[in-house]
Write an enzyme that holds these catalytic residues in place. Structure first.
Site, PDB file in Angstrom:
ATOM      1  N   TYR A 154       2.088   2.865  -0.799  1.00 34.49           N
ATOM      2  CA  TYR A 154       0.779   3.336  -1.260  1.00 34.49           C
ATOM      3  C   TYR A 154       0.231   2.440  -2.372  1.00 34.49           C
ATOM      4  O   TYR A 154      -0.918   1.990  -2.315  1.00 34.49           O
ATOM      5  CB  TYR A 154       0.908   4.775  -1.756  1.00 34.49           C
ATOM      6  N   VAL A 155       1.051   2.180  -3.367  1.00 34.91           N
ATOM      7  CA  VAL A 155       0.616   1.366  -4.501  1.00 34.91           C
ATOM      8  C   VAL A 155       0.276  -0.054  -4.057  1.00 34.91           C
ATOM      9  O   VAL A 155      -0.744  -0.626  -4.476  1.00 34.91           O
ATOM     10  CB  VAL A 155       1.703   1.346  -5.600  1.00 34.91           C
TER      11      VAL A 155
END
Length: 250
Positions: A154-155
């Site tokens: 996600y990051v």
């Protein structure tokens, strides 16, 4: 009169949570809105809510991982409303809460397919229609700064969206297009359920905020996006607006 009267917006993932809040905020300011959403039922529900605000709406089922569907969504918006002025890349799917070493190729690919790859596809497809006075807002995350454990895919995907935002802002200013980002904190139903099950999680987050409450998808996040795509923000580009109660500074 609204600040976006006569404008046409396309919001991805607008069938729920933050995307819905953004769509409603833009509609409140007078914009016609395409609800690009994988769930056709949710798209229709939010389109009806947009129309209740007195704005025009198009519910468009779209899998943002498919470039052909992305191009068709943009084309349908232009055909229905006669143009496109605003693009908001909000949708993204991700598997979270998994240590980096246990993250699968499929989980990593999902984040990138629905994050930077989809954002790129929509920006490229919308570019010819946005020239002159267009606005793009992409959704980033404060977790890029914190390196949130369990959120590696996600990051990384959100950081890539940030990179695309900056490059597009540099390149497309000459074409009359501003490109900005918003990093929000407004928990959706799934996250809210986790907070209810584990209230200590929410308590820990709120202690880190300067404004100690969760954000509202429409009133806080949606209105911030509405500002960035309005005439009042015509000299702002390449920036990331942190709409997270002071949780992070980017």
């Amino acid at each position: 009169m609204g600040s976006l009267d006569g404008k046409i917006a396309l919001v991805t993932g607008a069938g729920q949570s933050i995307g819905r809040g953004i769509a409603l905020a833009l509609a409140t300011e007078g914009a016609a809105v395409t609800i690009a959403e994988l769930d056709a039922g949710n798209a229709k529900k939010v389109a009806a809510e947009v129309e209740e605000r007195g704005a025009s709406a198009l519910a468009y089922p779209c899998d943002i991982r498919d470039n052909a569907q992305v191009a068709a969504c943009v084309a349908a918006t232009v055909k229905r409303f006669g143009g496109l002025n605003i693009l908001v890349n909000n949708a993204m799917a991700s598997v979270v809460g998994i240590p980096l070493e246990e993250t699968t190729d499929a989980a990593f690919a999902l984040s990138f397919a629905t994050g930077p790859a989809a954002t790129f596809a929509f920006m490229r497809a919308a570019f010819p229609h946005l020239q002159g006075d267009g606005r793009i807002v992409n959704l980033r995350s404060g977790s890029e700064l914190s390196g949130l454990p369990g959120y590696s895919a996600y990051v990384a995907a959100k950081a890539a969206v940030g990179g695309l935002t900056k490059v597009a802002a540099r390149e497309w200013g000459a074409h009359g297009i501003t490109v900005n980002a918003v990093a929000p904190f407004a928990p959706g139903p799934t996250t809210q359920a986790k907070f209810e099950e584990h209230p200590e999680m929410l308590d820990g987050i709120l202690r880190s905020l300067s404004i100690k409450r969760t954000g509202d998808a429409e009133q806080d996040i949606g209105r911030a996006v509405a500002f960035l795509v309005s005439p009042a923000a015509s000299y702002i580009t390449g920036c990331t607006l942190m709409v997270d109660g002071g949780g992070s500074f980017l």
